[in-house]
Design an enzyme around this catalytic site. Sequence first.
Site, PDB file in Angstrom:
ATOM      1  CD  GLU A 107      -2.471  -1.054   2.750  1.00 25.87           C
ATOM      2  OE1 GLU A 107      -3.285  -1.933   2.980  1.00 25.87           O
ATOM      3  OE2 GLU A 107      -2.175  -0.160   3.571  1.00 25.87           O
ATOM      4  CB  CYS A 120       1.978   7.170   3.952  1.00 26.51           C
ATOM      5  SG  CYS A 120       2.196   5.830   5.117  1.00 26.51           S
ATOM      6  CB  CYS A 127       5.024  -6.064   9.561  1.00 23.32           C
ATOM      7  SG  CYS A 127       6.200  -5.416  10.766  1.00 23.32           S
ATOM      8  CB  CYS A 131       2.254  -3.779  16.758  1.00 27.25           C
ATOM      9  SG  CYS A 131       4.027  -3.471  16.656  1.00 27.25           S
ATOM     10  CB  CYS A 134      -0.350  -2.898  13.692  1.00 24.08           C
ATOM     11  SG  CYS A 134       0.180  -2.708  11.984  1.00 24.08           S
ATOM     12  CD  GLU A 183      10.719  -1.275  12.210  1.00 23.88           C
ATOM     13  OE1 GLU A 183       9.731  -0.942  12.878  1.00 23.88           O
ATOM     14  OE2 GLU A 183      11.639  -0.473  11.923  1.00 23.88           O
ATOM     15  CB  SER A 214       7.432   5.568  11.448  1.00 24.29           C
ATOM     16  OG  SER A 214       6.756   4.972  12.532  1.00 24.29           O
ATOM     17  CB  SER A 236       5.648   2.934  16.891  1.00 27.68           C
ATOM     18  OG  SER A 236       5.547   3.388  15.571  1.00 27.68           O
ATOM     19  CG  HIS A 238       2.083   2.758  20.112  1.00 31.53           C
ATOM     20  ND1 HIS A 238       1.649   3.927  19.539  1.00 31.53           N
ATOM     21  CD2 HIS A 238       2.633   2.036  19.103  1.00 31.53           C
ATOM     22  CE1 HIS A 238       1.919   3.914  18.233  1.00 31.53           C
ATOM     23  NE2 HIS A 238       2.527   2.787  17.946  1.00 31.53           N
ATOM     24  CG  ASN A 313      -8.027   4.067  11.055  1.00 29.94           C
ATOM     25  OD1 ASN A 313      -9.226   3.814  10.962  1.00 29.94           O
ATOM     26  ND2 ASN A 313      -7.386   4.778  10.160  1.00 29.94           N
ATOM     27  CB  CYS A 356      -0.802   0.530   9.273  1.00 30.86           C
ATOM     28  SG  CYS A 356       0.723  -0.240   9.150  1.00 30.86           S
TER      29      CYS A 356
HETATM   30  N1  SAH Z   1       6.623  -0.378  11.386  1.00 31.30           N
HETATM   31  C1  SAH Z   1       6.793   0.999  11.601  1.00 31.30           C
HETATM   32  C2  SAH Z   1       6.152   1.873  10.535  1.00 31.30           C
HETATM   33  C3  SAH Z   1       4.821   1.455  10.024  1.00 31.30           C
HETATM   34  S1  SAH Z   1       3.465   1.637  11.117  1.00 31.30           S
HETATM   35  C4  SAH Z   1       6.302   1.382  12.983  1.00 31.30           C
HETATM   36  O1  SAH Z   1       5.681   0.580  13.646  1.00 31.30           O
HETATM   37  O2  SAH Z   1       6.587   2.516  13.390  1.00 31.30           O
HETATM   38  C5  SAH Z   1       3.206   3.390  11.150  1.00 31.30           C
HETATM   39  C6  SAH Z   1       2.456   3.883  12.374  1.00 31.30           C
HETATM   40  O3  SAH Z   1       1.074   3.497  12.321  1.00 31.30           O
HETATM   41  C7  SAH Z   1       3.018   3.324  13.673  1.00 31.30           C
HETATM   42  O4  SAH Z   1       3.135   4.318  14.657  1.00 31.30           O
HETATM   43  C8  SAH Z   1       1.954   2.329  14.069  1.00 31.30           C
HETATM   44  O5  SAH Z   1       2.012   2.083  15.438  1.00 31.30           O
HETATM   45  C9  SAH Z   1       0.686   3.029  13.607  1.00 31.30           C
HETATM   46  N2  SAH Z   1      -0.484   2.149  13.475  1.00 31.30           N
HETATM   47  C10 SAH Z   1      -0.530   0.874  13.061  1.00 31.30           C
HETATM   48  N3  SAH Z   1      -1.804   0.409  13.072  1.00 31.30           N
HETATM   49  C11 SAH Z   1      -2.583   1.424  13.495  1.00 31.30           C
HETATM   50  C12 SAH Z   1      -3.994   1.574  13.717  1.00 31.30           C
HETATM   51  N4  SAH Z   1      -4.830   0.596  13.486  1.00 31.30           N
HETATM   52  N5  SAH Z   1      -4.442   2.784  14.157  1.00 31.30           N
HETATM   53  C13 SAH Z   1      -3.588   3.806  14.363  1.00 31.30           C
HETATM   54  N6  SAH Z   1      -2.259   3.720  14.177  1.00 31.30           N
HETATM   55  C14 SAH Z   1      -1.755   2.545  13.761  1.00 31.30           C
HETATM   56 FE1  SF4 Z   2       4.898  -3.870  11.926  1.00 27.63          FE
HETATM   57 FE2  SF4 Z   2       4.791  -1.238  12.507  1.00 27.63          FE
HETATM   58 FE3  SF4 Z   2       2.534  -2.714  12.275  1.00 27.63          FE
HETATM   59 FE4  SF4 Z   2       4.161  -3.066  14.362  1.00 27.63          FE
HETATM   60  S1  SF4 Z   2       3.006  -1.199  13.865  1.00 27.63           S
HETATM   61  S2  SF4 Z   2       3.202  -4.700  13.140  1.00 27.63           S
HETATM   62  S3  SF4 Z   2       6.161  -2.780  13.432  1.00 27.63           S
HETATM   63  S4  SF4 Z   2       3.986  -2.283  10.673  1.00 27.63           S
END
Ligand code: SAH
Ligand code: SF4
Length: 377
Positions: A107, A120, A127, A131, A134, A183, A214, A236, A238, A313, A356
């Site tokens: 994406e 973006c 990945c 997390c 995510c 990542e 990020s 990230s 959190h 989200n 994401c």
């Molecule tokens: N892997 C990297 C970059 C991709 S994720 C990372 O984790 O930083 C980019 C951002 O989107 C990260 O801060 C992640 O925590 C956030 N993210 C992922 N899923 C999400 C969701 N469902 N709602 C809001 N933020 C989310």
């Molecule tokens: Fe991977 Fe970033 Fe999603 Fe975590 S938040 S699963 S590191 S893409």
Amino acid sequence: MEDKELSVKIINSIDVSKKNLLGLSKNELKTIFSDNNLPKFRADQIWYWIYRSGTIDFDLMTNISKDLRTELSNKFYIWRPEISSVQKSDDGTIKWLLKLSDGNEIETVWIPDGERGTLCISSQVGCTLTCKFCHTGTQRLVRNLSSAEIVGQVMLAMDEIKDWPSASENRLLTSIVLMGMGEPLYNYDNVKKAINIIMDHSGISLSRRKITLSTSGIVPEIQKCGEELGVNLAISLHATNDTLRNELVPINKKYDIKQLLDAVRSYATISNSRRVTWEYVMLKGVNDTIEDAKSLVNLIKGIPSKINLIPFNEWPCSPYECSTSQNIKNFAKIVMKAGYASPIRTPRGRDVMAACGQLKSLSLRLKKQERKNLVVT
Ligand code: SAH
Ligand code: SF4
């Protein structure tokens, strides 16, 4: 019997006997030219065509002789990802699901903001990290993207929004965030190569200050990234304690909050005190109390920082809900008061599931459904 001489392997209409010039460093491009007995200075011209005007057809490269253009198109091609699907949000956000040469999908999201805009981009297919909040983390299929596939997302977006530097000085695409799927620090070499291409002054020429990487906190790579790339860093976070962060961002079990803070402190020193962004996703009843906000500002004290509060989200069957807007406001007040003023990140493109990894999952589900339908009928 198959005539081997005549058989040319074609993948997605790409002739794999030819070499893709996209995603090569300038030195690699020069070496390829000299290996093919082509004048090296032509590499600079090709670079300009590719990264300054987005030209992929050698026949349009008018300052190169016709014979050479024919030779180039016999040996090389300049790749673009294919668009699998596009979703446009009412707020102007565009989300592309892009198909790679091997059929995998990623994406890329365009978020316009008046005369400017942010792209973006993804760094991996899926990945390996998991997390909990995510959606990308729920997709098992993983491979690293090549530098061509990372730069290719930028090229595709610039084609689609018609934003090539050769056409206008006023650029629409003014910043890039590596916040799509994957990542980036687990694909560091290709990410670094792609960023260096994107920053090159004779091409796309986006400054390091306009690029944000990020990461979920791959500590050993953070310092390297500061020394070698010096782009903006977003972490990230959190959660403010290891127990909760172990659950939300499991890589924390390997690199805990203390190690992460040490790495970020040294990044801030290397990058000349540029502010680090802390991403903090707001999860109802999980990490969104006043106490959490206070712990957050205490934790990052002394580090030049800004905090991005991200409303969660939600995705189908996600294990969390987004915090209430009142809780987000209360949280934000404490963050602002502590001097980490940063507006709450407006969730863009909610109507196209811009979080994401969501478009990809939707596409996978539809494909599964199609396959089921095929079996049934
Ligand atoms: N892997 C990297 C970059 C991709 S994720 C990372 O984790 O930083 C980019 C951002 O989107 C990260 O801060 C992640 O925590 C956030 N993210 C992922 N899923 C999400 C969701 N469902 N709602 C809001 N933020 C989310
Ligand atoms: Fe991977 Fe970033 Fe999603 Fe975590 S938040 S699963 S590191 S893409």
